[in-house]
Design an enzyme around this catalytic site. Structure first.
Site, PDB file in Angstrom:
ATOM      1  N   CYS A 110      -2.205  -0.399   7.545  1.00 25.42           N
ATOM      2  CA  CYS A 110      -1.443   0.854   7.434  1.00 25.42           C
ATOM      3  C   CYS A 110      -1.538   1.682   8.711  1.00 25.42           C
ATOM      4  O   CYS A 110      -0.566   2.336   9.106  1.00 25.42           O
ATOM      5  CB  CYS A 110      -1.926   1.631   6.221  1.00 25.42           C
ATOM      6  SG  CYS A 110      -1.541   0.776   4.672  1.00 25.42           S
ATOM      7  N   GLU A 115       0.921   3.899   1.804  1.00 24.21           N
ATOM      8  CA  GLU A 115       1.437   4.332   3.111  1.00 24.21           C
ATOM      9  C   GLU A 115       2.624   3.492   3.557  1.00 24.21           C
ATOM     10  O   GLU A 115       3.588   4.003   4.127  1.00 24.21           O
ATOM     11  CB  GLU A 115       0.373   4.179   4.210  1.00 24.21           C
ATOM     12  CG  GLU A 115      -0.901   4.933   3.999  1.00 24.21           C
ATOM     13  CD  GLU A 115      -1.939   4.057   3.317  1.00 24.21           C
ATOM     14  OE1 GLU A 115      -1.608   3.376   2.325  1.00 24.21           O
ATOM     15  OE2 GLU A 115      -3.089   4.066   3.778  1.00 24.21           O
ATOM     16  N   HIS A 166       0.855  -1.192   0.000  1.00 24.88           N
ATOM     17  CA  HIS A 166       0.000   0.000   0.000  1.00 24.88           C
ATOM     18  C   HIS A 166       0.892   1.243   0.000  1.00 24.88           C
ATOM     19  O   HIS A 166       2.031   1.214   0.462  1.00 24.88           O
ATOM     20  CB  HIS A 166      -0.896   0.002   1.244  1.00 24.88           C
ATOM     21  CG  HIS A 166      -2.043  -0.949   1.164  1.00 24.88           C
ATOM     22  ND1 HIS A 166      -3.096  -0.946   2.058  1.00 24.88           N
ATOM     23  CD2 HIS A 166      -2.326  -1.943   0.277  1.00 24.88           C
ATOM     24  CE1 HIS A 166      -3.957  -1.887   1.733  1.00 24.88           C
ATOM     25  NE2 HIS A 166      -3.518  -2.514   0.664  1.00 24.88           N
ATOM     26  N   CYS A 196      -6.003   1.775   5.917  1.00 21.30           N
ATOM     27  CA  CYS A 196      -6.641   0.536   6.389  1.00 21.30           C
ATOM     28  C   CYS A 196      -6.017   0.146   7.739  1.00 21.30           C
ATOM     29  O   CYS A 196      -5.122   0.825   8.250  1.00 21.30           O
ATOM     30  CB  CYS A 196      -6.461  -0.585   5.360  1.00 21.30           C
ATOM     31  SG  CYS A 196      -4.769  -1.227   5.263  1.00 21.30           S
TER      32      CYS A 196
END
Lengths: 147, 147
Positions: A88, A57, A55, A85
């Protein structure tokens, strides 16, 4: 756009999301800022890297830590186009990020659906910057994917 | 020790935790098993990589996905010596792991302190295998760190 403002940094994150879109990735982008300087830029690469952990992040936090030579990022601000999420948010917790600014909320997978307390207690949180543009880009992506 | 049993695989994960210990990392180890074969081995490397995201599970999930050429791991089992944190539980969710077996519980940072529902609904969960050995290794590490 005025430099060194939250709006400026979020727009830089949004540019990353647009690159993700062009590359067929779920369009989420991030930058990490330390003392006004962007020290990391990243976008979601789960498809390209065949890796659910890639992801925006996660990649941005890893890159920022490399840039600073420090695991912890208390003097850094993360700008991310979509609400993090759970995974993260957990990474944000461990990195002790000073600030998190996210754009669009994620009513399905956003961490705040689980608990507001997943982040580090010292992390300042804000949301909503460029939320509409970020959401539209995501909607556009999923609409294209379905067709 | 009998091959291809949960105890065998957890012992392999524990060997990874011991390597972490020797390298001055918080001693947590993991393996990922697919059709009885260990396809990934990893241990916590947050210090060496200067990266809070480099937990054993994260590295193991990434390595397993690379080994299979698939982001999703529904036919895989993760053996991890310590209960996953929120970040790692989130990664387990996204990877749709078939099974998770963890050793020691983590009453401070284990995902179950937040919610039992962070994992994918199809993931089978068990815990307690080699819990005492894994906890002792962690206690030993932190005691050494303090001295």
């Amino acid at each position: 756009m005025e430099l060194y403002t939250d709006a400026y940094y979020m727009n830089e994150a949004f540019k990353m999301a647009k690159i993700a879109f062009e590359e067929g990735e779920i369009p989420v982008g991030a930058v990490v800022v330390c003392r006004k300087k962007i020290i990391a830029r990243a976008y979601n690469q789960t498809e390209k890297l065949t890796d659910v952990t890639a992801h925006a992040e996660m990649l941005a936090i890893t890159a920022a830590a490399n840039a600073l030579g420090s695991k912890y990022l208390p003097e850094c601000a993360l700008y991310i186009t979509l609400e993090p999420c759970v995974m993260c948010a957990g990474a944000c917790f461990w990195s002790q990020l000073g600030e998190i600014h996210y754009g669009a909320s994620d009513p399905r997978r956003g961490f705040s659906q689980i608990s507001q307390y997943l982040l580090h207690p010292k992390t300042k949180l804000s949301s909503g910057l460029m939320a509409e543009e970020s959401k539209q880009l995501l909607d556009h992506f999923f609409k294209k994917l379905r067709n």
